[in-house]
Design an enzyme around this catalytic site. Structure first.
Site, PDB file in Angstrom:
ATOM      1  N   ASP A 193       0.840  -1.205   0.000  1.00 22.61           N
ATOM      2  CA  ASP A 193       0.000   0.000   0.000  1.00 22.61           C
ATOM      3  C   ASP A 193       0.876   1.257   0.000  1.00 22.61           C
ATOM      4  O   ASP A 193       0.586   2.226  -0.698  1.00 22.61           O
ATOM      5  CB  ASP A 193      -0.926  -0.029   1.223  1.00 22.61           C
TER       6      ASP A 193
ATOM      7  N   HIS B  74      -5.378  -3.280   5.993  1.00 27.42           N
ATOM      8  CA  HIS B  74      -5.165  -3.580   4.567  1.00 27.42           C
ATOM      9  C   HIS B  74      -6.531  -3.915   3.957  1.00 27.42           C
ATOM     10  O   HIS B  74      -6.887  -5.062   3.721  1.00 27.42           O
ATOM     11  CB  HIS B  74      -4.190  -4.740   4.392  1.00 27.42           C
TER      12      HIS B  74
HETATM   13  N1  LIG Z   1      -1.242  -7.928   2.273  1.00 30.02           N
HETATM   14  C1  LIG Z   1      -1.101  -7.677   1.006  1.00 30.02           C
HETATM   15  O1  LIG Z   1      -0.635  -6.588   0.630  1.00 30.02           O
HETATM   16  C2  LIG Z   1      -1.503  -8.660  -0.024  1.00 30.02           C
HETATM   17  C3  LIG Z   1      -2.023  -9.870   0.342  1.00 30.02           C
HETATM   18  N2  LIG Z   1      -2.361 -10.800  -0.610  1.00 30.02           N
HETATM   19  C4  LIG Z   1      -2.859 -12.071  -0.121  1.00 30.02           C
HETATM   20  O2  LIG Z   1      -1.781 -13.007  -0.123  1.00 30.02           O
HETATM   21  C5  LIG Z   1      -2.314 -14.330  -0.167  1.00 30.02           C
HETATM   22  C6  LIG Z   1      -1.543 -15.171  -1.167  1.00 30.02           C
HETATM   23  O3  LIG Z   1      -1.721 -14.645  -2.473  1.00 30.02           O
HETATM   24  P1  LIG Z   1      -1.307 -15.530  -3.755  1.00 30.02           P
HETATM   25  O4  LIG Z   1       0.038 -16.107  -3.580  1.00 30.02           O
HETATM   26  O5  LIG Z   1      -1.587 -14.709  -4.947  1.00 30.02           O
HETATM   27  O6  LIG Z   1      -2.396 -16.646  -3.635  1.00 30.02           O
HETATM   28  P2  LIG Z   1      -2.564 -18.094  -4.307  1.00 30.02           P
HETATM   29  O7  LIG Z   1      -3.959 -18.167  -4.834  1.00 30.02           O
HETATM   30  O8  LIG Z   1      -1.456 -18.393  -5.226  1.00 30.02           O
HETATM   31  O9  LIG Z   1      -2.550 -19.015  -3.022  1.00 30.02           O
HETATM   32  C7  LIG Z   1      -1.470 -19.084  -2.146  1.00 30.02           C
HETATM   33  C8  LIG Z   1      -1.625 -20.311  -1.328  1.00 30.02           C
HETATM   34  O10 LIG Z   1      -2.774 -20.225  -0.480  1.00 30.02           O
HETATM   35  C9  LIG Z   1      -3.260 -21.515  -0.233  1.00 30.02           C
HETATM   36  N3  LIG Z   1      -4.671 -21.659  -0.645  1.00 30.02           N
HETATM   37  C10 LIG Z   1      -5.192 -21.368  -1.844  1.00 30.02           C
HETATM   38  N4  LIG Z   1      -6.482 -21.724  -1.861  1.00 30.02           N
HETATM   39  C11 LIG Z   1      -6.763 -22.246  -0.657  1.00 30.02           C
HETATM   40  C12 LIG Z   1      -7.900 -22.793  -0.065  1.00 30.02           C
HETATM   41  N5  LIG Z   1      -9.042 -22.893  -0.736  1.00 30.02           N
HETATM   42  N6  LIG Z   1      -7.809 -23.225   1.217  1.00 30.02           N
HETATM   43  C13 LIG Z   1      -6.680 -23.127   1.900  1.00 30.02           C
HETATM   44  N7  LIG Z   1      -5.538 -22.629   1.373  1.00 30.02           N
HETATM   45  C14 LIG Z   1      -5.599 -22.194   0.120  1.00 30.02           C
HETATM   46  C15 LIG Z   1      -2.479 -22.476  -1.103  1.00 30.02           C
HETATM   47  O11 LIG Z   1      -1.475 -23.031  -0.288  1.00 30.02           O
HETATM   48  P3  LIG Z   1      -1.444 -24.564   0.166  1.00 30.02           P
HETATM   49  O12 LIG Z   1      -2.482 -25.343  -0.571  1.00 30.02           O
HETATM   50  O13 LIG Z   1      -0.071 -24.947  -0.192  1.00 30.02           O
HETATM   51  O14 LIG Z   1      -1.689 -24.485   1.618  1.00 30.02           O
HETATM   52  C16 LIG Z   1      -1.860 -21.562  -2.132  1.00 30.02           C
HETATM   53  O15 LIG Z   1      -0.654 -22.032  -2.666  1.00 30.02           O
HETATM   54  C17 LIG Z   1      -3.804 -14.159  -0.471  1.00 30.02           C
HETATM   55  O16 LIG Z   1      -4.519 -14.280   0.740  1.00 30.02           O
HETATM   56  C18 LIG Z   1      -3.914 -12.727  -0.975  1.00 30.02           C
HETATM   57  O17 LIG Z   1      -5.183 -12.188  -0.745  1.00 30.02           O
HETATM   58  C19 LIG Z   1      -2.162 -10.584  -1.937  1.00 30.02           C
HETATM   59  C20 LIG Z   1      -1.659  -9.381  -2.363  1.00 30.02           C
HETATM   60  C21 LIG Z   1      -1.343  -8.314  -1.446  1.00 30.02           C
HETATM   61  O1  LIG Z   2      -7.262  -8.677  -2.260  1.00 35.50           O
HETATM   62  C1  LIG Z   2      -6.262  -9.356  -2.573  1.00 35.50           C
HETATM   63  O2  LIG Z   2      -6.203 -10.583  -2.514  1.00 35.50           O
HETATM   64  C2  LIG Z   2      -5.042  -8.653  -3.041  1.00 35.50           C
HETATM   65  C3  LIG Z   2      -4.640  -7.546  -2.170  1.00 35.50           C
HETATM   66  O3  LIG Z   2      -4.691  -7.592  -0.960  1.00 35.50           O
HETATM   67  C4  LIG Z   2      -4.114  -6.351  -2.801  1.00 35.50           C
HETATM   68  O4  LIG Z   2      -4.009  -6.302  -4.030  1.00 35.50           O
HETATM   69  O5  LIG Z   2      -3.797  -5.407  -2.074  1.00 35.50           O
END
Ligand SMILES: NC(=O)C1=CN([C@@H]2O[C@H](COP(=O)(O)OP(=O)(O)OC[C@H]3O[C@@H](n4cnc5c(N)ncnc54)[C@H](OP(=O)(O)O)[C@@H]3O)[C@@H](O)[C@H]2O)C=CC1
Ligand SMILES: O=C([O-])CC(=O)C(=O)O
Length: 430
Positions: A241, A269
């Site tokens: 952010d 966030h």
């Molecule tokens: N704070 C921030 O600024 C930001 C936060 N995010 C968040 O980061 C996280 C990861 O993003 P990203 O890598 O793109 O996500 P992905 O969709 O690639 O998922 C990451 C991991 O989450 C687990 N996952 C996915 N689906 C499920 C499910 N249905 N149940 C349980 N675990 C699940 C899996 O791990 P496994 O199966 O190996 O356990 C997967 O490899 C998300 O929550 C996203 O919203 C994203 C962008 C910015």
């Molecule tokens: O909402 C999401 O999963 C991604 C997120 O947090 C962002 O882009 O800041």
């Protein structure tokens, strides 16, 4: 033979590769090996150290990271060098989108330094097991000299053991029709379990960065379930952010982003986050004076930053991954390098004892500074005007409500009703 990797004895003495696990043929190699390294180590304590390193983590190294080689005739530079102790980084959701960028940044030395060996403990699930292997294979093929070990597994109690840094990416995405309260509960259960695992096996000094959304409340649940660890060691990612805010300010001012300082984003966030233009500086001058258009700050800058993730999701049909990985790298670098005088970085940290009167016991983004030892202090001299105050209070209110919704996941919390009336959005939701 050639030597593939170098590890450290816990005493800090240099030790060249322990992958042979005490096999007799391997011990012979070590015998001939150590005089070259000028180490006061005997073959018998080499295998003892080998056993300690292997059993303290409890999962085998992956693939090529198991091997030992002898570089006596090949790399004198490697042999002569005094190495720092290897940093252990545990990552959940390691088979996911963000991880596919982040791991390669960490392994290249771009975060902890070009002289800092790292090892990875990659946590996946049965769902992602094959993909996790693929990730480990790509790390093998990348030949990073600083990457000393990769372990993969599905048990957080194994993967978090002895980690110096824990980056929690894995989380259930919000699916169509799912309310924020439902998302808080589903992911809260994941972070409750991971907090318990950290409490049992993590090093007391380990720093935890929660990225999986809703990251502030997930970090809170994790922290509350790991009472053995200092509360100050928990962060939720807000650096993305901050980077988004800097990008918009630089664009509007027509200045390169390196001229920006004191750009903080307060709060949650979510779309209630508060990008702070009042305290931001451009080349040392208040951004409000350089840009001179208060209406733009309130009506364009603020919602653009808060909804930037959604704008990207709309175009890519998935949430920001590469820029999130970059911002995680920035967040970690900010904790291991000194904050320039008068500057700050944004991180959502525990509000206990904060100087701005924000309710205690939340994970809330505030301006921080670091002395480069992994710890931070909240900067206490930011101006807060009425507009900023109102916005900060709205984000605080949202986090108080989120905390109430997950009270069943927080040990000893009084039961509370879940009253999220307005269904707020993550920045990346559309
Ligand atoms: N704070 C921030 O600024 C930001 C936060 N995010 C968040 O980061 C996280 C990861 O993003 P990203 O890598 O793109 O996500 P992905 O969709 O690639 O998922 C990451 C991991 O989450 C687990 N996952 C996915 N689906 C499920 C499910 N249905 N149940 C349980 N675990 C699940 C899996 O791990 P496994 O199966 O190996 O356990 C997967 O490899 C998300 O929550 C996203 O919203 C994203 C962008 C910015
Ligand atoms: O909402 C999401 O999963 C991604 C997120 O947090 C962002 O882009 O800041």
């Amino acid at each position: 033979m050639k030597t593939h990797s170098v590890r450290h004895h816990e005493s800090g003495r240099q030790l060249l590769i322990l992958g042979c696990q005490g096999r007799p043929s391997c011990r012979t190699k070590f015998k001939t090996f150590f005089p070259i390294l000028r180490l006061k180590t005997t073959a018998s304590n080499i295998s003892a150290v080998t056993a300690t390193v292997a059993s303290s983590i409890g999962a085998e190294s992956y693939g090529v990271f198991k091997l030992s080689y002898d570089v006596r005739n090949e790399d004198q530079e490697l042999l002569q060098k005094v190495w720092k102790r290897t940093i252990r980084v545990a990552i959940s959701g390691a088979a996911g989108n963000i991880s596919s960028h982040l791991l390669f940044m960490l392994a290249s030395g771009g975060v902890f330094g070009m002289d800092q060996p790292v090892s990875f403990q990659l946590l996946g699930s049965e769902r992602s097991r094959l993909k996790l292997e693929g990730v480990a294979m790509e790390l093998e093929d990348s030949l990073y000299p600083l990457l000393r070990e990769v372990r993969i597994g599905t048990d957080s109690r194994v993967m978090f053991r002895d980690a110096d840094w824990v980056i929690l990416l894995g989380a259930h995405p919000r699916t169509p029709g799912m309310t924020r309260a439902e998302l808080l509960d589903i992911n809260g259960q994941i972070f409750q379990e991971q907090g318990r695992a950290l409490d049992e096996v993590a090093s007391v000094d380990c720093k935890v960065l929660v990225v999986g959304n809703p990251c502030n409340t997930n970090a809170l649940i994790c922290m509350e379930n790991a009472p053995r660890l200092p509360r100050a060691n928990f962060h939720a990612l807000m650096r993305l952010d901050e980077n988004r805010a800097k990008c918009q300010l630089a664009l509007r001012a027509g200045r390169f982003y390196t001229s920006l300082s004191r750009v903080a984003v307060w709060g949650n966030h979510s779309t209630t986050q508060v990008p702070d233009f009042l305290n931001a500086r451009i080349a040392g001058v208040p951004a409000v004076d350089v840009i001179g258009d208060e209406g733009w700050f309130r009506e364009e800058f603020t919602p653009t930053v808060a909804n930037r993730g959604g704008a990207i999701t709309e175009r890519c049909r998935r949430s920001s991954a590469a820029s999130t990985a970059v911002s995680i790298a920035d967040a970690l670098k900010s904790l291991v390098t000194p904050t320039p005088e008068g500057d700050c970085f944004s991180s959502a940290v525990c509000t206990d004892g904060n100087p701005y009167g924000i309710a205690e016991g939340l994970i809330f983004s505030m301006p921080c500074q670091s002395r480069a030892d992994g710890r931070y202090e909240v900067v206490d001299n930011f101006m807060i005007d009425e507009w900023l105050d109102e916005k900060i209070m709205a984000s605080e209110e949202e986090l108080l409500k989120e905390r109430a919704c997950v009270s069943h996941l927080i040990p000893n919390a009084p039961p509370a009703a879940c009253e999220i009336t307005q269904d707020t959005m993550l920045p990346g939701e559309i």
